[in-house]
Scaffold this motif. Structure first.
Motif, PDB file in Angstrom:
ATOM      1  N   PHE A 405       0.642  -1.104   0.028  1.00 12.21           N
ATOM      2  CA  PHE A 405       0.036   0.026   0.202  1.00 12.21           C
ATOM      3  C   PHE A 405       1.111   0.779   0.293  1.00 12.21           C
ATOM      4  CE2 PHE A 405      -1.988   3.410   3.095  1.00 12.21           C
ATOM      5  CZ  PHE A 405      -3.092   3.563   1.641  1.00 12.21           C
ATOM      6  N   GLN A 406       2.044   1.179   1.065  1.00 13.10           N
ATOM      7  CA  GLN A 406       2.941   2.568   1.316  1.00 13.10           C
ATOM      8  C   GLN A 406       3.275   2.461  -0.208  1.00 13.10           C
ATOM      9  OE1 GLN A 406       3.245   4.731   3.274  1.00 13.10           O
ATOM     10  NE2 GLN A 406       1.992   3.502   5.119  1.00 13.10           N
ATOM     11  N   TYR A 407       4.255   1.664  -1.217  1.00 12.27           N
ATOM     12  CA  TYR A 407       4.297   1.788  -2.666  1.00 12.27           C
ATOM     13  C   TYR A 407       3.066   2.512  -3.519  1.00 12.27           C
ATOM     14  CZ  TYR A 407       5.912   0.549  -7.148  1.00 12.27           C
ATOM     15  OH  TYR A 407       6.963   0.508  -8.077  1.00 12.27           O
ATOM     16  N   LYS A 408       2.631   1.930  -3.504  1.00 15.64           N
ATOM     17  CA  LYS A 408       0.929   2.767  -3.808  1.00 15.64           C
ATOM     18  C   LYS A 408       1.365   4.092  -4.260  1.00 15.64           C
ATOM     19  CE  LYS A 408      -1.882  -1.481  -5.605  1.00 15.64           C
ATOM     20  NZ  LYS A 408      -2.422  -2.226  -5.706  1.00 15.64           N
ATOM     21  N   GLU A 409       1.116   4.692  -2.542  1.00 17.59           N
ATOM     22  CA  GLU A 409       1.159   5.537  -1.768  1.00 17.59           C
ATOM     23  C   GLU A 409       2.249   6.465  -3.010  1.00 17.59           C
ATOM     24  OE1 GLU A 409      -1.314   7.313  -0.226  1.00 17.59           O
ATOM     25  OE2 GLU A 409      -2.227   6.029  -0.814  1.00 17.59           O
ATOM     26  N   ALA A 410       3.170   5.962  -2.571  1.00 19.45           N
ATOM     27  CA  ALA A 410       4.625   6.009  -2.966  1.00 19.45           C
ATOM     28  C   ALA A 410       4.798   7.002  -4.556  1.00 19.45           C
ATOM     29  CB  ALA A 410       5.772   6.077  -2.965  1.00 19.45           C
ATOM     30  N   ILE A 411       3.724   5.867  -5.820  1.00 14.93           N
ATOM     31  CA  ILE A 411       3.431   6.094  -6.775  1.00 14.93           C
ATOM     32  C   ILE A 411       2.288   7.242  -6.420  1.00 14.93           C
ATOM     33  CG2 ILE A 411       2.941   5.223  -8.922  1.00 14.93           C
ATOM     34  CD1 ILE A 411       5.892   3.196  -7.757  1.00 14.93           C
ATOM     35  N   ARG A 412       1.931   7.014  -6.152  1.00 14.95           N
ATOM     36  CA  ARG A 412       0.520   7.939  -6.556  1.00 14.95           C
ATOM     37  C   ARG A 412       1.053   9.398  -6.269  1.00 14.95           C
ATOM     38  NH1 ARG A 412      -2.941  10.136  -2.678  1.00 14.95           N
ATOM     39  NH2 ARG A 412      -4.612  10.950  -4.243  1.00 14.95           N
ATOM     40  N   TYR A 413       1.992   9.921  -4.789  1.00 15.53           N
ATOM     41  CA  TYR A 413       2.291  10.979  -4.530  1.00 15.53           C
ATOM     42  C   TYR A 413       3.816  11.301  -6.047  1.00 15.53           C
ATOM     43  CZ  TYR A 413       6.235  13.824  -2.294  1.00 15.53           C
ATOM     44  OH  TYR A 413       6.920  14.965  -2.091  1.00 15.53           O
ATOM     45  N   GLN A 414       4.441   9.925  -6.053  1.00 23.81           N
ATOM     46  CA  GLN A 414       5.304  10.525  -7.987  1.00 23.81           C
ATOM     47  C   GLN A 414       4.166  10.841  -8.974  1.00 23.81           C
ATOM     48  OE1 GLN A 414       7.633   7.331  -8.716  1.00 23.81           O
ATOM     49  NE2 GLN A 414       9.056   8.047  -7.284  1.00 23.81           N
ATOM     50  N   GLN A 415       3.420  10.545  -9.040  1.00 22.40           N
ATOM     51  CA  GLN A 415       2.750  11.399 -10.180  1.00 22.40           C
ATOM     52  C   GLN A 415       2.130  12.564  -9.746  1.00 22.40           C
ATOM     53  OE1 GLN A 415       1.821  10.126 -12.993  1.00 22.40           O
ATOM     54  NE2 GLN A 415       0.289  11.181 -14.042  1.00 22.40           N
ATOM     55  N   ILE A 416       1.480  13.318  -8.621  1.00 24.55           N
ATOM     56  CA  ILE A 416       1.168  14.354  -7.797  1.00 24.55           C
ATOM     57  C   ILE A 416       2.286  15.125  -8.193  1.00 24.55           C
ATOM     58  CG2 ILE A 416       0.313  15.727  -5.676  1.00 24.55           C
ATOM     59  CD1 ILE A 416      -1.287  12.989  -4.724  1.00 24.55           C
ATOM     60  N   GLN A 417       3.599  15.283  -7.644  1.00 27.17           N
ATOM     61  CA  GLN A 417       4.776  15.829  -7.867  1.00 27.17           C
ATOM     62  C   GLN A 417       4.745  15.748  -9.678  1.00 27.17           C
ATOM     63  OE1 GLN A 417       4.699  16.615  -5.090  1.00 27.17           O
ATOM     64  NE2 GLN A 417       7.050  16.862  -6.009  1.00 27.17           N
ATOM     65  N   LYS A 418       4.646  14.911 -10.764  1.00 33.01           N
ATOM     66  CA  LYS A 418       4.511  15.476 -11.638  1.00 33.01           C
ATOM     67  C   LYS A 418       3.829  16.504 -11.924  1.00 33.01           C
ATOM     68  CE  LYS A 418       3.857  13.040 -16.238  1.00 33.01           C
ATOM     69  NZ  LYS A 418       3.836  11.715 -16.926  1.00 33.01           N
ATOM     70  N   GLU A 419       2.190  15.690 -11.619  1.00 33.02           N
ATOM     71  CA  GLU A 419       1.236  16.755 -12.080  1.00 33.02           C
ATOM     72  C   GLU A 419       1.761  18.492 -11.583  1.00 33.02           C
ATOM     73  OE1 GLU A 419      -2.272  15.198 -10.372  1.00 33.02           O
ATOM     74  OE2 GLU A 419      -2.516  13.401 -11.970  1.00 33.02           O
ATOM     75  N   LEU A 420       1.915  18.675 -10.097  1.00 33.79           N
ATOM     76  CA  LEU A 420       2.445  19.710  -9.952  1.00 33.79           C
ATOM     77  C   LEU A 420       3.146  20.591 -10.720  1.00 33.79           C
ATOM     78  CD1 LEU A 420       2.112  22.150  -7.734  1.00 33.79           C
ATOM     79  CD2 LEU A 420       3.459  20.825  -6.513  1.00 33.79           C
ATOM     80  N   TYR A 421       4.552  19.232 -10.976  1.00 27.44           N
ATOM     81  CA  TYR A 421       5.058  20.183 -11.564  1.00 27.44           C
ATOM     82  C   TYR A 421       4.951  20.487 -13.439  1.00 27.44           C
ATOM     83  CZ  TYR A 421       9.234  20.608 -14.606  1.00 27.44           C
ATOM     84  OH  TYR A 421      10.743  21.448 -15.961  1.00 27.44           O
ATOM     85  N   GLU A 422       3.839  20.335 -13.967  1.00 22.78           N
ATOM     86  CA  GLU A 422       3.392  20.758 -14.774  1.00 22.78           C
ATOM     87  C   GLU A 422       2.416  21.954 -14.405  1.00 22.78           C
ATOM     88  OE1 GLU A 422       0.795  17.378 -16.309  1.00 22.78           O
ATOM     89  OE2 GLU A 422       2.953  16.416 -17.083  1.00 22.78           O
ATOM     90  N   ALA A 423       1.489  22.061 -13.424  1.00 18.50           N
ATOM     91  CA  ALA A 423       0.988  23.034 -12.881  1.00 18.50           C
ATOM     92  C   ALA A 423       1.653  24.068 -12.484  1.00 18.50           C
ATOM     93  CB  ALA A 423       0.243  23.528 -11.982  1.00 18.50           C
ATOM     94  N   LYS A 424       2.670  23.352 -12.416  1.00 18.99           N
ATOM     95  CA  LYS A 424       4.122  24.626 -12.636  1.00 18.99           C
ATOM     96  C   LYS A 424       4.561  25.556 -13.861  1.00 18.99           C
ATOM     97  CE  LYS A 424       5.627  23.800  -7.687  1.00 18.99           C
ATOM     98  NZ  LYS A 424       7.940  23.610  -7.486  1.00 18.99           N
ATOM     99  N   VAL A 425       4.518  24.484 -14.456  1.00 16.32           N
ATOM    100  CA  VAL A 425       4.868  25.525 -15.866  1.00 16.32           C
ATOM    101  C   VAL A 425       3.538  26.518 -16.662  1.00 16.32           C
ATOM    102  CG1 VAL A 425       5.373  24.814 -18.195  1.00 16.32           C
ATOM    103  CG2 VAL A 425       6.354  23.501 -16.572  1.00 16.32           C
ATOM    104  N   GLY A 426       2.888  25.971 -16.255  1.00 20.06           N
ATOM    105  CA  GLY A 426       1.228  26.005 -16.556  1.00 20.06           C
ATOM    106  C   GLY A 426       1.179  27.752 -16.384  1.00 20.06           C
ATOM    107  N   VAL A 427       1.625  27.782 -14.691  1.00 19.98           N
ATOM    108  CA  VAL A 427       1.393  29.129 -13.694  1.00 19.98           C
ATOM    109  C   VAL A 427       2.465  29.922 -14.594  1.00 19.98           C
ATOM    110  CG1 VAL A 427       2.068  30.235 -11.822  1.00 19.98           C
ATOM    111  CG2 VAL A 427       1.266  28.080 -12.065  1.00 19.98           C
ATOM    112  N   MET A 428       3.776  29.134 -15.322  1.00 22.88           N
ATOM    113  CA  MET A 428       4.718  29.702 -15.500  1.00 22.88           C
ATOM    114  C   MET A 428       4.703  30.987 -16.798  1.00 22.88           C
ATOM    115  SD  MET A 428       9.029  28.825 -16.691  1.00 22.88           S
ATOM    116  CE  MET A 428       7.939  28.550 -18.280  1.00 22.88           C
ATOM    117  N   VAL A 429       4.021  30.005 -17.660  1.00 24.69           N
ATOM    118  CA  VAL A 429       3.509  30.248 -18.711  1.00 24.69           C
ATOM    119  C   VAL A 429       2.414  31.263 -18.963  1.00 24.69           C
ATOM    120  CG1 VAL A 429       2.530  29.853 -21.149  1.00 24.69           C
ATOM    121  CG2 VAL A 429       4.203  28.075 -20.167  1.00 24.69           C
ATOM    122  N   SER A 430       1.580  31.626 -18.033  1.00 21.61           N
ATOM    123  CA  SER A 430       0.740  32.417 -17.790  1.00 21.61           C
ATOM    124  C   SER A 430       0.947  33.624 -16.700  1.00 21.61           C
ATOM    125  CB  SER A 430      -0.490  31.657 -16.562  1.00 21.61           C
ATOM    126  OG  SER A 430       0.189  31.482 -15.100  1.00 21.61           O
TER     127      SER A 430
END
Length: 623
Positions: A405-430
């Motif tokens: 379960f913790q491993y799945k949560e870690a994978i999910r956290y990485q996915q969230i971090q990826k989405e957060l990075y993409e959101a940062k890029v979007g903010v920077m572009v805006s």
């Protein structure tokens, strides 16, 4: 042919043939030795009868273990010709008992009693003043009787009546004879062969458990990116469980390598105490409440104090570990009972407490059966070991599921971090809109012919501004306000170049001793420039100020532009509000800050960022 011999197929064939050769050799060897009577482990080496604590005489059944509980048990009978002549050697392994083997007329063949031990102890003091053996402690002993000595020196035959007396010197509890005395008859090196066939497979298995406990769960905890006390505690529990079970398998053989019977006893007992301590710490690791964890620490500390005390008493020759075993068993039972009560208290706030307690039911049931066995003498013995094995397997399965379960949560956290990075890029572009870049470059291009030096300075400033925006993608922690202020000045320099006299900038910086997220003030300044003074025909002034209050730092961005109605419903004005909303969220999540905006139509807008002092670097924290 050359191609075949030089290819991978030939290598695979050679490896397979080698493995088959090794496997077949081992199989033939095992079959050969299994078909031979290398050794036997009879219940009793005499054929006759026995009496427990002066009671009636009962026949010795060769195919049934003697599980009677006793303080003194006496066997009388004769040795079979097979044991006396065919095997040639007889080894008696004893634990915590004195014994004497003699003939019916009283001739002593072999004795191990208090007087013999005392004599050996007094002799040892001349060579070892700090000897660990005690004259009143039987310990764990292995003694071999050789057939030549019995038949030739003493004249023992299959018709000679022998008496074997065994005494348990501790009056704290009764023990089973089967747990105290074990017999092995063999040709040569029988005890070592018996260890190899009977004990070594289990020893290797539990060595694997020790390795598993030391490395798997701690390493798994580290891989997940954090040190989880629960996994570390279970790792140590698995290690001491494996060590405890190994000691259960080899305790009867220890005296083959360790000549002091008392040291053998100490190794066995101390291993058990370490295992109980590991159980207590594992129980504690599954608690979440501060009060229950404090209570668990106290309980664990008390048990460890008891264990250390009885160990010191053993070293000081005051009381051996077997004599203290009842006290330690009571201490262990009470400690675990208190831990169970603490987990029951936690059930309301800790949903895993109930499942954790249920996983220990097999062990508790088998312990109850073993306690009951002391009074009604159930068939079989040591149900505790079976219950412990079931419980530990359940714990392993449960924690492996938790790790999954913790491993799945870690994978999910990485996915969230990826989405957060993409959101940062979007903010920077805006924040770096195309028309802003076009306007800035156009202004710089016009200055290249009018004022080349200013154009050069503007180009460097614009490049530094873009670099600052790019750096924000990799900056997740707050930065000093001075860094943010320098970036704002670059932005306002470019805007000032565009608006000229229509934009005035004033600074009222009273304090800079605080931190905030990078690029968190720029959206507020950008709104003041574009939608405040930029919408006013004769332009206006943007003021950036900071001040310190008793509980917070404040950043104020004020303009005297057109203003707006804060209470009016938001309309689709064609502008994106993502940057502003993201700024508010970042300020709140990273620093606990809030943004207050007030505006009056025709007078201007004021945006105030309030950053609490709690968590700021000058408060010995990082916000």
């Amino acid at each position: 042919m050359k191609k075949i011999l030089g290819g991978r197929i030939w290598t695979v064939v050679c490896v397979v043939l080698t493995l088959l050769l090794i496997t077949s050799t081992i199989w033939i060897g095992v079959r050969y030795y299994a078909s031979m009577d290398i050794y036997e482990s009879p219940t009793m080496f005499l054929e006759g009868e026995y009496s427990v604590d002066g009671g009636e005489w009962k026949p010795i059944e060769s195919d049934r273990s003697i599980t009677d509980h006793f303080h003194k048990i006496v066997f009388k009978g004769r040795m079979s010709k097979k044991l006396l002549l065919l095997f040639g050697n007889l080894t008696v392994s004893s634990k915590d008992v004195w014994y004497t083997l003699k003939t019916a007329d009283g001739t002593v063949i072999e004795s191990y009693n208090f007087d013999d031990s005392k004599l050996a102890y007094e002799h040892s003091l001349t060579d070892r003043p700090l000897a660990l053996d005690l004259p009143d402690t039987p310990g764990y002993r292995v003694k071999t009787l050789y057939s030549d000595f019995l038949t030739e020196s003493l004249g023992i035959t299959e018709d000679t009546e022998l008496i074997f007396e065994v005494e348990y010197p501790y009056y704290i509890a009764l023990v089973s004879y089967n747990d105290c005395v074990d017999v092995t008859a063999y040709y040569s090196e029988g005890m070592h062969l018996r260890f190899f066939y009977d004990a070594l497979p289990s020893v290797l298995l539990f060595l694997l458990v020790c390795f598993f406990g030391l490395f798997f769960f701690p390493v798994a905890s580290f891989i997940l990116g954090k040190i989880d006390y629960k996994y570390l505690a279970f790792g140590f529990l698995s290690f001491f469980w494996g060590l405890y079970m190994i000691m259960q398998q080899i305790s009867g053989y220890l005296n083959l390598w360790i000549t002091d019977p008392t040291v053998c006893l100490m190794l066995d007992k101390v291993t058990g105490y370490c295992f109980v301590a590991a159980v207590l710490f594992y129980f504690k690791s599954n608690m979440t409440g501060s009060k229950t964890r404090i209570a668990a620490n106290i309980v664990s500390g008390v048990y460890l104090s008891f264990a250390i005390t009885v160990f010191i008493l053993q070293l000081c020759h005051a009381r051996d570990l077997t004599a203290s075993s009842t006290t330690m068993n009571i201490a262990a039972a009470l400690s675990i009972l208190v831990m169970i009560v603490l987990l029951c208290v936690e059930m309301r706030g800790n949903r895993n407490a109930l499942f954790f307690l249920l996983s220990w039911v097999p062990l508790l049931v088998t312990v109850a059966i073993d306690v009951l066995d002391q009074f009604i003498h159930l068939r079989g013995a040591h149900y505790f070991n079976y219950g412990l094995a079931i419980t530990m397997i359940v714990q392993i399965v449960r924690l492996i599921g938790d790790l999954r379960f913790q491993y799945k949560e870690a994978i999910r956290y990485q996915q969230i971090q990826k989405e957060l990075y993409e959101a940062k890029v979007g903010v920077m572009v805006s924040q770096i809109r195309p028309h802003f870049i076009y306007n800035a470059l156009t202004s710089i291009a016009m200055m290249c012919t009018i004022d080349p030096e200013t154009a050069q300075e503007a180009t460097v400033t614009f490049a530094d501004y873009l670099r600052g925006n790019m750096d924000s993608l990799n900056q997740s922690k707050p930065v000093p306000f001075t860094t943010e202020l320098e970036h704002l000045k670059k932005y306002l320099y470019i805007e000032k170049m565009r608006f000229d006299d229509l934009l005035n900038v004033e600074y009222d910086i009273q304090t800079v001793d605080f931190q905030l997220p990078l690029l968190s003030i720029q959206p507020l300044v950008e709104n003041a420039v574009k939608h405040g003074v930029g919408m006013k025909e004769d332009g206006g002034t943007v003021t950036i100020a900071t001040k310190e209050t008793d509980s917070a730092y404040e950043v104020i961005i004020k303009d005297d532009g057109v203003g707006f109605d804060p209470d009016a419903p938001k309309e689709d004005d064609g502008r994106s509000h993502i940057g502003m909303e993201n700024t508010k969220k970042r300020l709140h999540d990273l620093c606990g800050a809030r943004v207050e905006i007030t505006s009056v139509i025709g007078e201007g807008t004021t945006a105030k960022v309030i950053l609490p002092k709690e968590g700021q670097p000058n408060e010995n924290h990082v916000c």
